[in-house]
Design a protein around this motif. Sequence first.
Motif, PDB file in Angstrom:
ATOM      1  N   LEU A 131      62.324  48.345  78.257  1.00 54.13           N
ATOM      2  CA  LEU A 131      63.534  49.102  78.545  1.00 54.13           C
ATOM      3  C   LEU A 131      63.364  50.339  79.213  1.00 54.13           C
ATOM      4  N   TYR A 132      62.087  50.911  78.959  1.00 56.04           N
ATOM      5  CA  TYR A 132      61.523  52.044  79.769  1.00 56.04           C
ATOM      6  C   TYR A 132      61.250  51.594  81.333  1.00 56.04           C
ATOM      7  N   VAL A 133      60.470  50.299  81.287  1.00 52.86           N
ATOM      8  CA  VAL A 133      60.042  50.097  82.556  1.00 52.86           C
ATOM      9  C   VAL A 133      61.178  49.943  83.444  1.00 52.86           C
ATOM     10  N   MET A 134      62.421  49.502  83.049  1.00 55.83           N
ATOM     11  CA  MET A 134      63.632  49.061  83.774  1.00 55.83           C
ATOM     12  C   MET A 134      64.092  50.376  83.981  1.00 55.83           C
ATOM     13  N   ARG A 135      64.229  51.386  83.292  1.00 49.60           N
ATOM     14  CA  ARG A 135      64.877  52.664  83.215  1.00 49.60           C
ATOM     15  C   ARG A 135      63.796  53.567  84.491  1.00 49.60           C
ATOM     16  N   CYS A 136      62.673  53.290  84.277  1.00 50.79           N
ATOM     17  CA  CYS A 136      61.861  54.199  85.475  1.00 50.79           C
ATOM     18  C   CYS A 136      61.981  53.445  86.958  1.00 50.79           C
ATOM     19  N   LEU A 137      62.184  52.225  86.825  1.00 52.51           N
ATOM     20  CA  LEU A 137      62.333  51.582  88.384  1.00 52.51           C
ATOM     21  C   LEU A 137      63.903  52.236  88.826  1.00 52.51           C
TER      22      LEU A 137
END
Length: 479
Positions: A131-137
């Motif tokens: 979820l955080y990877v998607m938030r980051c991008l």
Amino acid sequence: MDRELYEKIDGWMEAHREELIRDICRLVKIPSVSDPDSEIKPFGKGCRDALAEMLRLGEEYGFKTRNYENYVGALWLEDGPMEHTIGFWNHLDVVPVGNNWDYAPFDPVVKDGFIIGRGSQDNKGPAIGMLYVMRCLKELEIPLKHRLCLFVGCDEERGMSDLEYYTAHYETPALSMIADSGFPVCYGEKGILEGNLTADTPLSGEIISVQGGTASNIIPELASVTVRGGTAGRALQNLKPKENDVEIAEHGDGSVTVTVHGTSKHSAFPEGSVNAIQKLLLLMEEHHIWKEEDEKRLKAFVKANGDYYGEAFGIAYSDEISGRLTSAGTMVSVNDGYLTLHFNIRYSVTETEEHILSEIEEFCGQNGCTFSVVGGSGPSYFDRNHPAVDLLTDLYNEIMHTDAKPFVMGGGTYARKLPKAFAYGVGGLPKTEEQINCTLFAPQHGDAHQPDEGLCIASLLQALKIYGMGIAALNEIEL
């Protein structure tokens, strides 16, 4: 590798470290052991609560969400067709707690760079991480060619009926990646066969119960036998507990219980564990705890569970692609007087279930027992020549300064239930300083499926940076 992009992703992840820890703990607090027998369908209150919390988290960060009848949940930012979607898959259910914890399993502890609690490593930490990877991008406004969607299931540890339901009713992504393995790319998984070995005739009344194991995919750390007084009871009382690492309890009715300790591991990677069930059966054999009429029946179980590679069954096998078959007796019980030992078998990708069952049937005919299949799935194999395999492997090696190769493993992930799917991380990284210097865990504690399961925060953060870079690199390929 785009060094400037890596520095941006690195900075974002480090800046959100405390949020990441907080959100993982929110999920770890929920005791989400899949329970299909619960009145709350399909997998019980814990799994339902964990799924609701995960979707709630996604909504807090601006994601769209959907609950697929409490089997699977999805989180995404942009609408679009599945044919242009990369799907990320994680699970929110956990294995049973087991015994011998030094920390509270569902009251997460953050200490010395670790989050300790059941599911922190397998697989709630990685689920929040994706979820955080998607938030980051999204927040870094990284241009992406493919739509992204995170899926979370609730029955991975017990048999993946969540994915069976989803794939029977809904469309799957063009490409699926599972963050529930080790780096770099795991492009294949051994087949899984689960079955029960049962004696043809009941035990004598001397043995009241034999118990051990909590789940098919865990090498058991405890096993016990309860016998009536008399010859068997006296034999047990002559044991030396400290020498045999056992506990002896005498009961008011004259019966005696002996509990044996082993060391647990995931059944797909059993090397280094001590199977408490086998240790108990050998102890019973050595001290003649059974009556003579029980001896032949129990000896068959001792033989079948005598190694981790199916030698006695006649199913020992290995291939160059996936290595050795493994076989472990992981749960034992007495039902209506009949001794039953559950086996978890992971077979090489070039072996077949039919051949394994024919060999086990021959063993059973010679040893007075039967084998009944209760679950499993065939091997999974993603095209080794797909451009994503080498692209993501090379990226991992460049970031980590390693020379790792794509691989096939004995563990089972959602990849085996999805078309065009493979596992990528988040484990298998070189040890961090926190891991090297860690003194938090007793021997055989701290890993997935073990007591005091712990997640190294620095290792997870590094994995998420690799994932962020990997997703950006996938812009170069067609799905």
